[in-house]
Design a protein around this motif. Structure first.
Motif, PDB file in Angstrom:
ATOM      1  N   THR A 106     -11.076 -15.142  -8.049  1.00 13.87           N
ATOM      2  CA  THR A 106     -11.369 -16.508  -8.477  1.00 13.87           C
ATOM      3  C   THR A 106     -11.455 -17.419  -7.259  1.00 13.87           C
ATOM      4  O   THR A 106     -10.806 -18.447  -7.189  1.00 13.87           O
ATOM      5  CB  THR A 106     -10.283 -17.020  -9.439  1.00 13.87           C
ATOM      6  N   ASP A 107     -12.263 -17.014  -6.273  1.00 16.03           N
ATOM      7  CA  ASP A 107     -12.393 -17.843  -5.089  1.00 16.03           C
ATOM      8  C   ASP A 107     -13.113 -19.138  -5.440  1.00 16.03           C
ATOM      9  O   ASP A 107     -13.996 -19.179  -6.283  1.00 16.03           O
ATOM     10  CB  ASP A 107     -13.115 -17.104  -3.960  1.00 16.03           C
ATOM     11  N   THR A 108     -12.726 -20.213  -4.780  1.00 17.45           N
ATOM     12  CA  THR A 108     -13.296 -21.530  -4.998  1.00 17.45           C
ATOM     13  C   THR A 108     -13.871 -22.025  -3.678  1.00 17.45           C
ATOM     14  O   THR A 108     -13.630 -21.420  -2.622  1.00 17.45           O
ATOM     15  CB  THR A 108     -12.203 -22.498  -5.482  1.00 17.45           C
ATOM     16  N   PRO A 109     -14.636 -23.126  -3.703  1.00 21.56           N
ATOM     17  CA  PRO A 109     -15.220 -23.624  -2.448  1.00 21.56           C
ATOM     18  C   PRO A 109     -14.185 -23.864  -1.354  1.00 21.56           C
ATOM     19  O   PRO A 109     -14.475 -23.718  -0.180  1.00 21.56           O
ATOM     20  CB  PRO A 109     -15.893 -24.930  -2.881  1.00 21.56           C
ATOM     21  N   ASP A 110     -12.945 -24.259  -1.749  1.00 22.39           N
ATOM     22  CA  ASP A 110     -11.927 -24.520  -0.727  1.00 22.39           C
ATOM     23  C   ASP A 110     -11.011 -23.323  -0.506  1.00 22.39           C
ATOM     24  O   ASP A 110     -10.101 -23.393   0.311  1.00 22.39           O
ATOM     25  CB  ASP A 110     -11.095 -25.743  -1.108  1.00 22.39           C
ATOM     26  N   ARG A 111     -11.244 -22.221  -1.226  1.00 19.16           N
ATOM     27  CA  ARG A 111     -10.419 -21.023  -1.023  1.00 19.16           C
ATOM     28  C   ARG A 111     -11.237 -19.774  -1.292  1.00 19.16           C
ATOM     29  O   ARG A 111     -11.392 -19.354  -2.437  1.00 19.16           O
ATOM     30  CB  ARG A 111      -9.191 -21.041  -1.928  1.00 19.16           C
ATOM     31  N   PRO A 112     -11.790 -19.173  -0.254  1.00 15.43           N
ATOM     32  CA  PRO A 112     -12.557 -17.942  -0.429  1.00 15.43           C
ATOM     33  C   PRO A 112     -11.644 -16.779  -0.789  1.00 15.43           C
ATOM     34  O   PRO A 112     -10.418 -16.860  -0.664  1.00 15.43           O
ATOM     35  CB  PRO A 112     -13.209 -17.728   0.937  1.00 15.43           C
ATOM     36  N   MET A 113     -12.224 -15.676  -1.222  1.00 15.15           N
ATOM     37  CA  MET A 113     -11.469 -14.472  -1.554  1.00 15.15           C
ATOM     38  C   MET A 113     -10.704 -14.002  -0.329  1.00 15.15           C
ATOM     39  O   MET A 113     -11.257 -13.868   0.763  1.00 15.15           O
ATOM     40  CB  MET A 113     -12.429 -13.382  -2.028  1.00 15.15           C
ATOM     41  N   ALA A 114      -9.403 -13.768  -0.494  1.00 14.30           N
ATOM     42  CA  ALA A 114      -8.544 -13.337   0.606  1.00 14.30           C
ATOM     43  C   ALA A 114      -8.119 -11.893   0.386  1.00 14.30           C
ATOM     44  O   ALA A 114      -7.676 -11.522  -0.707  1.00 14.30           O
ATOM     45  CB  ALA A 114      -7.319 -14.237   0.711  1.00 14.30           C
ATOM     46  N   VAL A 115      -8.232 -11.071   1.442  1.00 14.94           N
ATOM     47  CA  VAL A 115      -7.986  -9.630   1.337  1.00 14.94           C
ATOM     48  C   VAL A 115      -7.113  -9.178   2.503  1.00 14.94           C
ATOM     49  O   VAL A 115      -7.317  -9.598   3.647  1.00 14.94           O
ATOM     50  CB  VAL A 115      -9.311  -8.840   1.352  1.00 14.94           C
ATOM     51  N   LEU A 116      -6.148  -8.305   2.196  1.00 11.12           N
ATOM     52  CA  LEU A 116      -5.324  -7.665   3.221  1.00 11.12           C
ATOM     53  C   LEU A 116      -5.627  -6.175   3.214  1.00 11.12           C
ATOM     54  O   LEU A 116      -5.491  -5.514   2.183  1.00 11.12           O
ATOM     55  CB  LEU A 116      -3.834  -7.892   2.935  1.00 11.12           C
ATOM     56  N   ASP A 117      -6.055  -5.651   4.368  1.00 15.33           N
ATOM     57  CA  ASP A 117      -6.309  -4.213   4.522  1.00 15.33           C
ATOM     58  C   ASP A 117      -5.211  -3.671   5.420  1.00 15.33           C
ATOM     59  O   ASP A 117      -5.284  -3.759   6.641  1.00 15.33           O
ATOM     60  CB  ASP A 117      -7.698  -3.995   5.126  1.00 15.33           C
ATOM     61  N   LEU A 118      -4.166  -3.122   4.800  1.00 15.49           N
ATOM     62  CA  LEU A 118      -2.995  -2.660   5.542  1.00 15.49           C
ATOM     63  C   LEU A 118      -3.157  -1.203   5.941  1.00 15.49           C
ATOM     64  O   LEU A 118      -3.415  -0.349   5.107  1.00 15.49           O
ATOM     65  CB  LEU A 118      -1.733  -2.828   4.687  1.00 15.49           C
ATOM     66  N   GLY A 119      -2.990  -0.911   7.237  1.00 18.97           N
ATOM     67  CA  GLY A 119      -3.236   0.445   7.716  1.00 18.97           C
ATOM     68  C   GLY A 119      -4.707   0.768   7.637  1.00 18.97           C
ATOM     69  O   GLY A 119      -5.120   1.809   7.131  1.00 18.97           O
ATOM     70  N   CYS A 120      -5.511  -0.134   8.186  1.00 23.23           N
ATOM     71  CA  CYS A 120      -6.965  -0.108   7.959  1.00 23.23           C
ATOM     72  C   CYS A 120      -7.685   1.027   8.659  1.00 23.23           C
ATOM     73  O   CYS A 120      -8.822   1.347   8.308  1.00 23.23           O
ATOM     74  CB  CYS A 120      -7.579  -1.438   8.383  1.00 23.23           C
ATOM     75  N   GLY A 121      -7.057   1.677   9.688  1.00 25.19           N
ATOM     76  CA  GLY A 121      -7.817   2.658  10.452  1.00 25.19           C
ATOM     77  C   GLY A 121      -9.026   1.969  11.056  1.00 25.19           C
ATOM     78  O   GLY A 121      -8.930   0.845  11.562  1.00 25.19           O
ATOM     79  N   PRO A 122     -10.207   2.576  10.979  1.00 25.57           N
ATOM     80  CA  PRO A 122     -11.412   1.929  11.517  1.00 25.57           C
ATOM     81  C   PRO A 122     -12.050   0.946  10.532  1.00 25.57           C
ATOM     82  O   PRO A 122     -13.260   0.713  10.578  1.00 25.57           O
ATOM     83  CB  PRO A 122     -12.337   3.117  11.805  1.00 25.57           C
ATOM     84  N   GLY A 123     -11.248   0.375   9.640  1.00 24.32           N
ATOM     85  CA  GLY A 123     -11.765  -0.644   8.723  1.00 24.32           C
ATOM     86  C   GLY A 123     -12.252  -0.104   7.400  1.00 24.32           C
ATOM     87  O   GLY A 123     -13.144  -0.690   6.781  1.00 24.32           O
ATOM     88  N   SER A 177     -12.417 -13.557   3.367  1.00 16.18           N
ATOM     89  CA  SER A 177     -11.502 -13.577   4.512  1.00 16.18           C
ATOM     90  C   SER A 177     -10.649 -12.318   4.472  1.00 16.18           C
ATOM     91  O   SER A 177      -9.889 -12.101   3.519  1.00 16.18           O
ATOM     92  CB  SER A 177     -10.605 -14.820   4.444  1.00 16.18           C
ATOM     93  N   VAL A 178     -10.766 -11.469   5.496  1.00 18.10           N
ATOM     94  CA  VAL A 178     -10.062 -10.183   5.534  1.00 18.10           C
ATOM     95  C   VAL A 178      -9.125 -10.141   6.733  1.00 18.10           C
ATOM     96  O   VAL A 178      -9.530 -10.401   7.862  1.00 18.10           O
ATOM     97  CB  VAL A 178     -11.066  -9.007   5.614  1.00 18.10           C
ATOM     98  N   LEU A 179      -7.858  -9.796   6.452  1.00 18.31           N
ATOM     99  CA  LEU A 179      -6.887  -9.515   7.504  1.00 18.31           C
ATOM    100  C   LEU A 179      -6.727  -8.006   7.567  1.00 18.31           C
ATOM    101  O   LEU A 179      -6.191  -7.385   6.647  1.00 18.31           O
ATOM    102  CB  LEU A 179      -5.541 -10.182   7.199  1.00 18.31           C
TER     103      LEU A 179
END
Length: 405
Positions: A91-108, A130-132
């Motif tokens: 439910t991303d909004t104009p002031d808050r894009p979709m936020a994602v955490l990739d933990l132990g991402c390896g090569p993404g 937005s991806v961390l």
């Protein structure tokens, strides 16, 4: 509905293949040397897991083997599970894009899987996501950044949506990694792809420690968010994941959106030879098929175990004692068809005799691993005071496939 084996298999997008080709062209490992590196890493992932180094992607040969062979497969597994999430989950909004955490991402793996999945379904969300991406060592994070940039350049969008942070994945809320995780939340999606099983290998109770990591992250999940955990389809790693599930549910920290249709103890743990895993058809890319021919592997299916966890109680289907997940292949025996099912009532083996086949129960013919099915009635016949261990579907019982994979 088409039989499972006639469904179109999952395949990698042209954009992913181009980004991967661009980054992999920088690698020196090719031909027989690459094939041998794939064999070596495969052995470490399976029969020699006890000797898997904690930062194996720091080794250039392992990194090349992973990027060119295992990365595309694992990326496709994440995308298969993205298709399983509720369509209104972000439910991303104009002031808050979709936020994602990739933990132990390896090569993404998770980051690229998500970006590509979004690009083909909602380009505007792909532009703003937005991806961390986090890992225990710097080398795989470099590949994550290269692949992300190559993909964004291929589709013509900004590369600014990715942040890469190195840190201790066993204690994710400590140090700079912890600060970045707190700052980036709440997260609409957290991905742990083939990461959890590598944590706490020397612990007395690794699943309990791993459940603790998930528990630390749950407070940073958005109210509508999902934690996606993908693990290898090995008995050892899958059963460990079942234990993680049990720890989390027993503490009431979250619920299972999928694959489980109940919150009780996992019945696959009742017998030491049982475990749950998925198998989805997959279109093998030419580069991987070429390696397969050299090493005599077959990568024509996606095999994995998984959990999709939430805190809002939402489930993939409405649950009931008549609704089951198919947790085996449909076995064609002499005069009947059988499969193992799972729900709140346990893990029963259920079959239909060929002479009992009817229009009402014809859906049995299309059962496949991972499908969710509904059975109006299961009969357990008694003979000489003993109740049959196999449940039977009679000709007048209605059987439906509620959700195919």
């Amino acid at each position: 509905m088409q039989p499972f084996n006639e469904k179109k298999p999952s395949s990698l997008s042209p954009e992913i293949l181009k980004a991967l080709a661009k980054v992999s062209s920088e690698r020196d490992l090719q031909g027989d040397a690459l094939a041998q590196a794939v064999v070596n890493l495969s052995r470490l992932f399976t029969t020699a897991r006890a000797t898997l180094p904690p930062r194996y992607l720091n080794d250039p040969a392992h990194a090349s083997a992973y990027l060119l062979y295992f990365f595309p497969v694992n990326l496709s597994k994440v995308q298969a599970l993205m298709d399983e999430l509720p369509s209104d989950g972000g439910t991303d909004t104009p002031d808050r894009p979709m936020a994602v955490l990739d933990l132990g991402c390896g090569p993404g793996t998770g980051a690229l899987a998500l970006l590509d999945w979004l690009w083909h379904r909602s380009p505007e969300r792909a532009k703003s996501v937005s991806v961390l991406a986090t890992d225990a060592s710097h080398a795989p994070l470099r590949d994550t950044k290269r692949l992300w940039d190559a993909y964004c350049q291929e589709v013509g969008i900004s590369t600014s949506g990715l942040r890469c942070v190195e840190g201790n994945l066993e204690h994710p809320l400590k140090g700079d990694l912890g600060k970045q995780i707190v700052r980036g939340g709440p997260y609409d999606l957290m991905i742990m792809a083939n990461c959890l099983n590598e944590l706490f290998p020397a612990s007395v109770d690794p699943p309990a420690e791993r459940a603790g990591v998930v528990a630390q992250l749950l407070p940073f999940l958005a109210p509508h968010g999902t934690i996606m955990i993908v693990e290898p389809a090995l008995r050892q790693t899958a059963r460990a994941l079942h234990h993680v599930r049990n720890y989390l549910l027993k503490q009431g920290l979250c619920t299972v959106y999928s694959p489980c249709l109940h919150e009780g103890a996992c019945p696959a743990l009742d017998h030491p030879d049982d475990w749950c895993h998925e198998e989805r058809p997959w279109q093998t890319p030419p580069a991987i098929a070429a390696i397969d021919r050299k090493v005599e592997f077959i990568k024509d299916a996606l095999k994995f175990s998984y959990l999709l966890l939430r805190t809002d109680g939402r489930t993939i289907v409405t649950r009931s004692p008549q609704t089951f997940r198919v947790v085996s292949e449909l076995r064609e025996l002499k005069g009947e068809k059988r499969a193992w099912l799972c729900n709140e009532t346990g893990r029963p083996e259920v079959g239909r005799l060929d002479r009992k086949a009817s229009l009402r129960n014809s859906a049995v013919d299309n059962w496949h691993r991972g499908a969710i099915v509904q059975i109006e009635q299961i009969i357990r016949k008694e003979r000489e005071g003993k109740v049959s261990s196999v449940g039977r579907i009679e000709s007048d019982a209605v059987v439906q496939i509620v959700r195919p994979v």
